[in-house]
Design an enzyme around this catalytic site. Structure first.
Site, PDB file in Angstrom:
ATOM      1  N   THR A  26     -43.443-110.978 -14.161  1.00 13.85           N
ATOM      2  CA  THR A  26     -44.886-110.772 -14.260  1.00 13.85           C
ATOM      3  C   THR A  26     -45.595-112.112 -14.108  1.00 13.85           C
ATOM      4  OG1 THR A  26     -44.616-108.858 -15.674  1.00 13.85           O
ATOM      5  CG2 THR A  26     -46.691-110.044 -15.882  1.00 13.85           C
ATOM      6  N   HIS A 180     -38.130 -99.729 -15.276  1.00 11.84           N
ATOM      7  CA  HIS A 180     -38.169-100.741 -16.345  1.00 11.84           C
ATOM      8  C   HIS A 180     -37.958-100.052 -17.693  1.00 11.84           C
ATOM      9  CE1 HIS A 180     -38.980-104.203 -18.638  1.00 11.84           C
ATOM     10  NE2 HIS A 180     -40.074-104.640 -18.079  1.00 11.84           N
ATOM     11  N   ASN A 183     -37.188-104.405 -22.731  1.00  8.81           N
ATOM     12  CA  ASN A 183     -38.202-105.309 -23.275  1.00  8.81           C
ATOM     13  C   ASN A 183     -39.327-104.677 -24.097  1.00  8.81           C
ATOM     14  OD1 ASN A 183     -36.724-107.315 -22.106  1.00  8.81           O
ATOM     15  ND2 ASN A 183     -38.092-107.635 -20.362  1.00  8.81           N
ATOM     16  N   TYR A 185     -41.072-101.866 -23.781  1.00  7.28           N
ATOM     17  CA  TYR A 185     -42.134-101.071 -23.148  1.00  7.28           C
ATOM     18  C   TYR A 185     -41.858 -99.571 -23.329  1.00  7.28           C
ATOM     19  CZ  TYR A 185     -43.476-105.647 -21.538  1.00  7.28           C
ATOM     20  OH  TYR A 185     -43.847-106.969 -21.518  1.00  7.28           O
TER      21      TYR A 185
HETATM   22  C1  LIG Z   1     -42.946-115.306 -16.774  1.00  4.67           C
HETATM   23  C2  LIG Z   1     -41.982-114.184 -17.034  1.00  4.67           C
HETATM   24  C3  LIG Z   1     -42.309-112.897 -16.647  1.00  4.67           C
HETATM   25  C4  LIG Z   1     -41.397-111.844 -16.829  1.00  4.67           C
HETATM   26  N1  LIG Z   1     -41.726-110.600 -16.368  1.00  4.67           N
HETATM   27  C5  LIG Z   1     -40.815-109.606 -16.434  1.00  4.67           C
HETATM   28  C6  LIG Z   1     -41.077-108.345 -15.838  1.00  4.67           C
HETATM   29  O1  LIG Z   1     -42.121-108.128 -15.198  1.00  4.67           O
HETATM   30  N2  LIG Z   1     -40.121-107.382 -15.961  1.00  4.67           N
HETATM   31  C7  LIG Z   1     -38.946-107.595 -16.627  1.00  4.67           C
HETATM   32  O2  LIG Z   1     -38.114-106.685 -16.712  1.00  4.67           O
HETATM   33  N3  LIG Z   1     -38.667-108.789 -17.169  1.00  4.67           N
HETATM   34  C8  LIG Z   1     -39.552-109.793 -17.062  1.00  4.67           C
HETATM   35  N4  LIG Z   1     -39.236-111.037 -17.555  1.00  4.67           N
HETATM   36  C9  LIG Z   1     -37.856-111.300 -17.992  1.00  4.67           C
HETATM   37  C10 LIG Z   1     -37.037-111.846 -16.818  1.00  4.67           C
HETATM   38  O3  LIG Z   1     -36.876-110.887 -15.792  1.00  4.67           O
HETATM   39  C11 LIG Z   1     -35.638-112.328 -17.270  1.00  4.67           C
HETATM   40  O4  LIG Z   1     -34.917-111.240 -17.803  1.00  4.67           O
HETATM   41  C12 LIG Z   1     -35.755-113.430 -18.296  1.00  4.67           C
HETATM   42  O5  LIG Z   1     -36.637-114.442 -17.861  1.00  4.67           O
HETATM   43  C13 LIG Z   1     -34.391-114.051 -18.592  1.00  4.67           C
HETATM   44  O6  LIG Z   1     -33.861-114.611 -17.409  1.00  4.67           O
HETATM   45  P1  LIG Z   1     -33.895-116.210 -17.150  1.00  4.67           P
HETATM   46  O7  LIG Z   1     -33.190-116.835 -18.305  1.00  4.67           O
HETATM   47  O8  LIG Z   1     -33.157-116.381 -15.847  1.00  4.67           O
HETATM   48  O9  LIG Z   1     -35.321-116.624 -17.073  1.00  4.67           O
HETATM   49  C14 LIG Z   1     -40.142-112.095 -17.433  1.00  4.67           C
HETATM   50  C15 LIG Z   1     -39.839-113.391 -17.856  1.00  4.67           C
HETATM   51  C16 LIG Z   1     -40.727-114.430 -17.655  1.00  4.67           C
HETATM   52  C17 LIG Z   1     -40.325-115.822 -18.064  1.00  4.67           C
END
Ligand SMILES: Cc1cc2nc3c(=O)[nH]c(=O)nc-3n(C[C@H](O)[C@H](O)[C@H](O)COP(=O)(O)O)c2cc1C
Length: 374
Positions: A26, A180, A183, A185
């Site tokens: 997001t 989705h 998290n 939702y």
């Molecule tokens: C800025 C941001 C936005 C995110 N938006 C979503 C999202 O839209 N949908 C989702 O399932 N997870 C979302 N997440 C979680 C990420 O998809 C991911 O699972 C999480 O960042 C852990 O992975 P990483 O350690 O590689 O960042 C978001 C995380 C961040 C940091």
């Protein structure tokens, strides 16, 4: 080159050339008036597309009531479908594969986002606790309101909206959609007892709490075929006020039921990162969702949460996952697959520009071969 990460993988009808997936992220930068993707968003996704690389585009509300943050793009209007088409075309022009993540936030919203200023909807009238704050439509923070519990006869309409959103995504040219279910939702609110105290067929037993997830997944399958559908779950996660006391039986039931639907992939978030925006919270001594559920899930498994190149290679080599999705490092490294392939250093991400704004922290991170020598 990490050989496992850079070996091909078949997902549904698609052959991926490597296993470095862009996680759904997001970024709150859609067109303010229409909530449609705009040229800036096209550039962002095009920068991150690679031949045979999978991008899971950001969580995208299937309905206006499913919105809980400002300027997130939707997939319920003609303008939004048209906007997404430009994104998809740009990714396809670079040989990439792109799925859209379908979203309804449920109680992770605020009345300022809701048509007519109504209360957000949820499985039960249980607010998220006071230590977490809601975002408002004008970008401020507020206490979470107590949501309105959905009537049983309203639920088929929401399920149908996911199906329509999947049809809209296919009309925009997407290669598939991801449900989705993670998290905190709406789907996870149905799954977990702390947010679901219903006494109808959507609450109570594990079977009942999984019903909404499975009906949504089936509706999306009916819209675009099981081979184009993924599902994302976060067992043991605690994002947005979620958290199940006994995740094992619940998620084992859900994943076994998903096995029978023949979808393209399951996407699990490791609990060491809570998911969503607070993903830099890292817990030690939490179980690995990949290790726990790999024996349960029979299909392609994508893992996410706190990975860098070496652990990703080890996870695939060790058979714990088939592909790894990267979130924050894909924000700050538009050429992440190339960097991991060559062992080039990663640019650190800049958290204040994660959500909202323009090109800064979005399309202005350089590729490694464009960077001035240090
Ligand atoms: C800025 C941001 C936005 C995110 N938006 C979503 C999202 O839209 N949908 C989702 O399932 N997870 C979302 N997440 C979680 C990420 O998809 C991911 O699972 C999480 O960042 C852990 O992975 P990483 O350690 O590689 O960042 C978001 C995380 C961040 C940091």
């Amino acid at each position: 080159m990490p050989a496992a990460l850079f070996s091909p993988l078949t997902i549904g009808p698609y052959r991926l050339e490597h296993r470095v997936v862009m996680a759904p992220l997001t970024r709150m930068r859609a067109d303010k008036a229409t909530l449609a993707p705009r040229p800036l968003n096209v550039d962002y996704y095009a920068q991150r597309a690679t031949p045979g690389g999978l991008i899971i585009a950001e969580a995208t509300p299937v309905l206006p009531t499913g919105t809980g943050s400002p300027n997130v793009p939707g997939i319920y209007s003609e303008a939004q479908i048209a906007g997404w088409k430009h994104v998809v075309d740009a990714v396809h022009a670079k040989g990439g594969v792109i799925f859209l993540q379908l979203w309804h936030v449920g109680r992770v919203s605020h009345s300022s986002f809701q048509p007519g200023g109504a209360l957000p909807v949820a499985p039960s009238a249980i607010a998220i606790s006071d230590d977490l704050k809601a975002m408002t439509a004008d970008g401020k923070v507020a206490a979470y309101e107590t949501p309105r519990a959905l009537e049983t006869d309203e639920i088929p309409g929401i399920v149908a909206a996911y199906g329509q959103a999947a049809r809209n995504a296919i009309a925009a040219g997407f290669d598939g959609v991801e449900v989705h279910g993670a998290n905190g939702y709406l789907i996870e609110q149905f799954l977990q007892t702390r947010s679901n105290q219903r006494t109808d067929r959507y609450g109570g037993s594990i079977e009942n709490r999984c019903r909404f997830l499975l009906e949504v997944t089936q509706a999306v399958i009916d819209a675009c075929g099981a081979a184009k559908v993924g599902v994302r779950l976060s067992p043991y996660g605690i994002a947005n006020g979620s958290g199940e006391a006994e995740p094992m039986p619940l998620y084992t039931y859900a994943i076994e039921a998903l096995n029978r639907l023949g979808i393209a992939y399951l996407h699990l978030i490791e609990p060491r990162s809570s998911g969503a925006g607070r993903a830099d919270v890292n817990w030690q001594n939490v179980p690995s969702a990949l290790a726990l559920f790999r024996p349960v899930w029979k299909g392609v498994l994508i893992g996410a949460g706190g990975f860098t190149g070496e652990p990703a290679e080890a996870a695939i080599k060790g058979g714990h996952a088939d592909a790894i999705a990267f979130g924050r490092y894909f924000i700050s490294n538009p050429d992440l697959p190339q960097r991991l392939a060559h062992g080039w250093p990663l640019t650190p991400y800049h958290r204040p520009t994660f959500y909202g704004g323009e090109d800064k922290g979005y399309t202005d991170y350089p590729a490694y071969d464009e960077m001035a020598p240090a």
